[in-house]
Scaffold this motif. Structure first.
Motif, PDB file in Angstrom:
ATOM      1  N   ASP A   1      -2.158  -0.607 -14.936  1.00  5.80           N
ATOM      2  CA  ASP A   1      -3.081  -0.246 -13.881  1.00  5.80           C
ATOM      3  C   ASP A   1      -2.368   1.201 -13.303  1.00  5.80           C
ATOM      4  N   ASN A   2      -3.496   1.889 -12.772  1.00  2.00           N
ATOM      5  CA  ASN A   2      -2.883   3.220 -12.196  1.00  2.00           C
ATOM      6  C   ASN A   2      -2.423   2.869 -10.738  1.00  2.00           C
ATOM      7  N   ILE A   3      -1.716   3.840  -9.791  1.00  2.97           N
ATOM      8  CA  ILE A   3      -0.877   3.594  -8.708  1.00  2.97           C
ATOM      9  C   ILE A   3      -2.115   3.397  -7.629  1.00  2.97           C
ATOM     10  N   ASP A   4      -3.170   4.110  -7.678  1.00  4.72           N
ATOM     11  CA  ASP A   4      -4.348   3.972  -6.880  1.00  4.72           C
ATOM     12  C   ASP A   4      -4.750   2.570  -6.714  1.00  4.72           C
ATOM     13  N   THR A   5      -4.846   1.905  -7.850  1.00  4.58           N
ATOM     14  CA  THR A   5      -5.392   0.481  -8.159  1.00  4.58           C
ATOM     15  C   THR A   5      -4.239  -0.339  -7.487  1.00  4.58           C
ATOM     16  N   LEU A   6      -3.305  -0.010  -7.899  1.00  4.05           N
ATOM     17  CA  LEU A   6      -1.962  -0.847  -7.473  1.00  4.05           C
ATOM     18  C   LEU A   6      -1.492  -0.831  -5.921  1.00  4.05           C
ATOM     19  N   LYS A   7      -1.879   0.466  -5.403  1.00 12.87           N
ATOM     20  CA  LYS A   7      -1.588   0.262  -3.983  1.00 12.87           C
ATOM     21  C   LYS A   7      -2.654  -0.718  -3.065  1.00 12.87           C
ATOM     22  N   LYS A   8      -3.803  -0.837  -3.582  1.00 14.77           N
ATOM     23  CA  LYS A   8      -4.852  -1.847  -3.170  1.00 14.77           C
ATOM     24  C   LYS A   8      -4.425  -3.274  -3.304  1.00 14.77           C
ATOM     25  N   PHE A   9      -4.217  -3.350  -4.636  1.00 14.92           N
ATOM     26  CA  PHE A   9      -3.548  -4.751  -5.321  1.00 14.92           C
ATOM     27  C   PHE A   9      -2.380  -5.229  -4.520  1.00 14.92           C
ATOM     28  N   SER A  10      -1.226  -4.170  -4.062  1.00 18.83           N
ATOM     29  CA  SER A  10      -0.225  -4.716  -3.515  1.00 18.83           C
ATOM     30  C   SER A  10      -0.495  -5.302  -2.201  1.00 18.83           C
ATOM     31  N   VAL A  11      -1.644  -5.028  -1.532  1.00 18.02           N
ATOM     32  CA  VAL A  11      -1.872  -5.375  -0.186  1.00 18.02           C
ATOM     33  C   VAL A  11      -2.675  -6.750  -0.180  1.00 18.02           C
ATOM     34  N   SER A  12      -3.943  -6.620  -0.918  1.00 18.31           N
ATOM     35  CA  SER A  12      -4.832  -7.800  -0.999  1.00 18.31           C
ATOM     36  C   SER A  12      -4.247  -8.997  -1.697  1.00 18.31           C
TER      37      SER A  12
ATOM     38  N   GLY B   1       0.874  -1.310  -0.048  1.00 17.75           N
ATOM     39  CA  GLY B   1      -0.043   0.002   0.012  1.00 17.75           C
ATOM     40  C   GLY B   1       0.866   1.306  -0.009  1.00 17.75           C
ATOM     41  N   GLN B   2       2.127   1.210   0.007  1.00 19.53           N
ATOM     42  CA  GLN B   2       3.008   2.235   0.209  1.00 19.53           C
ATOM     43  C   GLN B   2       3.544   2.590  -1.323  1.00 19.53           C
ATOM     44  N   VAL B   3       3.263   3.882  -1.478  1.00 19.00           N
ATOM     45  CA  VAL B   3       4.089   4.163  -3.017  1.00 19.00           C
ATOM     46  C   VAL B   3       5.607   4.571  -3.118  1.00 19.00           C
ATOM     47  N   PHE B   4       6.284   4.400  -3.872  1.00 17.17           N
ATOM     48  CA  PHE B   4       7.770   4.627  -3.959  1.00 17.17           C
ATOM     49  C   PHE B   4       8.180   4.287  -5.506  1.00 17.17           C
TER      50      PHE B   4
ATOM     51  N   GLY C   1       1.690  -7.526   0.223  1.00 18.12           N
ATOM     52  CA  GLY C   1       2.772  -6.702   0.842  1.00 18.12           C
ATOM     53  C   GLY C   1       4.133  -7.313   0.582  1.00 18.12           C
ATOM     54  N   LYS C   2       4.219  -8.400  -0.041  1.00 16.91           N
ATOM     55  CA  LYS C   2       5.640  -9.163  -0.359  1.00 16.91           C
ATOM     56  C   LYS C   2       6.417  -8.670  -1.236  1.00 16.91           C
ATOM     57  N   PHE C   3       5.940  -8.032  -2.331  1.00 19.44           N
ATOM     58  CA  PHE C   3       6.751  -7.540  -3.692  1.00 19.44           C
ATOM     59  C   PHE C   3       6.173  -6.485  -4.015  1.00 19.44           C
ATOM     60  N   PRO C   4       6.589  -5.586  -4.800  1.00 21.53           N
ATOM     61  CA  PRO C   4       6.144  -4.432  -5.409  1.00 21.53           C
ATOM     62  C   PRO C   4       5.503  -4.555  -6.784  1.00 21.53           C
ATOM     63  N   VAL C   5       4.583  -3.793  -6.912  1.00 24.13           N
ATOM     64  CA  VAL C   5       3.709  -3.779  -8.562  1.00 24.13           C
ATOM     65  C   VAL C   5       3.805  -2.216  -9.095  1.00 24.13           C
ATOM     66  N   ALA C   6       4.318  -2.222 -10.359  1.00 22.22           N
ATOM     67  CA  ALA C   6       4.557  -0.927 -10.847  1.00 22.22           C
ATOM     68  C   ALA C   6       3.388  -0.563 -11.883  1.00 22.22           C
TER      69      ALA C   6
END
Length: 184
Positions: free
Chosen positions: A98-109, A42-45, A113-118
């Motif tokens: 996908d946009n970053i807001d969608t990926l923030k949710k996807f990265s958690v659910s 859920g964290q953007v970087f 939280g184990k790897f990033p999605v760009a």
């Protein structure tokens, strides 16, 4: 050198069983450097491929769209396998349009939280890796790469089915690691 080539060829032959390997960037090609907005837990970087490669090999996988059945399954499979990738010194990064807001949710659910999605909303990364969907040019085709720390593609696999991407990239990494014990 001959042993390395034979081991890698055997690993690739083994790993491509069960799915059609449609060549994108072929093994031996130079991986295109990129920096992209990403989310993990859920964290953007800012994810920078060159920085990730300084730590070891990178498994770069493209997927069509967050929260679709196949992409969710694939993300969960990668998340479950993260300890195995880490044991091989590898970083995993997923990329979609996908946009970053969608990926923030996807990265958690889905990624736990184990790897990033760009986010590749303009498609530049997909184009650089010839991973644009033939049927939906606004989306990625399901393609996975293993990239060595030297920035060379050592394995690629394209298959719409999400089931074989994790085992295939793990096998390719193991073969690469066996022929590169120093990790370079």
């Amino acid at each position: 050198m001959k042993t390395h080539a034979l081991m890698l060829a055997a690993a690739v032959a083994l790993a491509t069983q069960g799915g059609a390997a449609q060549a994108t960037l072929a093994p031996g090609a130079k991986a295109a450097p990129f920096t992209a907005q990403a989310a993990q837990g859920g964290q953007v970087f800012s994810f920078d491929l060159a920085q990730a490669l300084q730590k070891g090999p990178v498994v770069l996988y493209f997927y069509p769209a967050a929260f679709t059945q196949g992409c969710s399954l694939e993300a969960r499979n990668f998340a479950e396998a993260v300890p195995q990738y880490q044991a091989l010194g590898a970083t995993v990064i997923g990329v979609s349009a996908d946009n970053i807001d969608t990926l923030k949710k996807f990265s958690v659910s889905e990624c736990g939280g184990k790897f990033p999605v760009a986010a590749d909303t303009d498609g530049k990364i997909m184009k650089a890796y010839d991973a644009v969907s033939d049927k939906r040019p606004e989306a990625a085709k399901r393609t996975s790469y293993v990239i060595s720390p030297a920035g060379e593609v050592v394995y690629e696999f394209t298959d719409l089915s999400p089931e074989h991407h994790v085992p295939n990239t793990l096998e390719a990494l193991k073969a690469w690691r066996a022929s590169h014990p120093a990790g370079k």
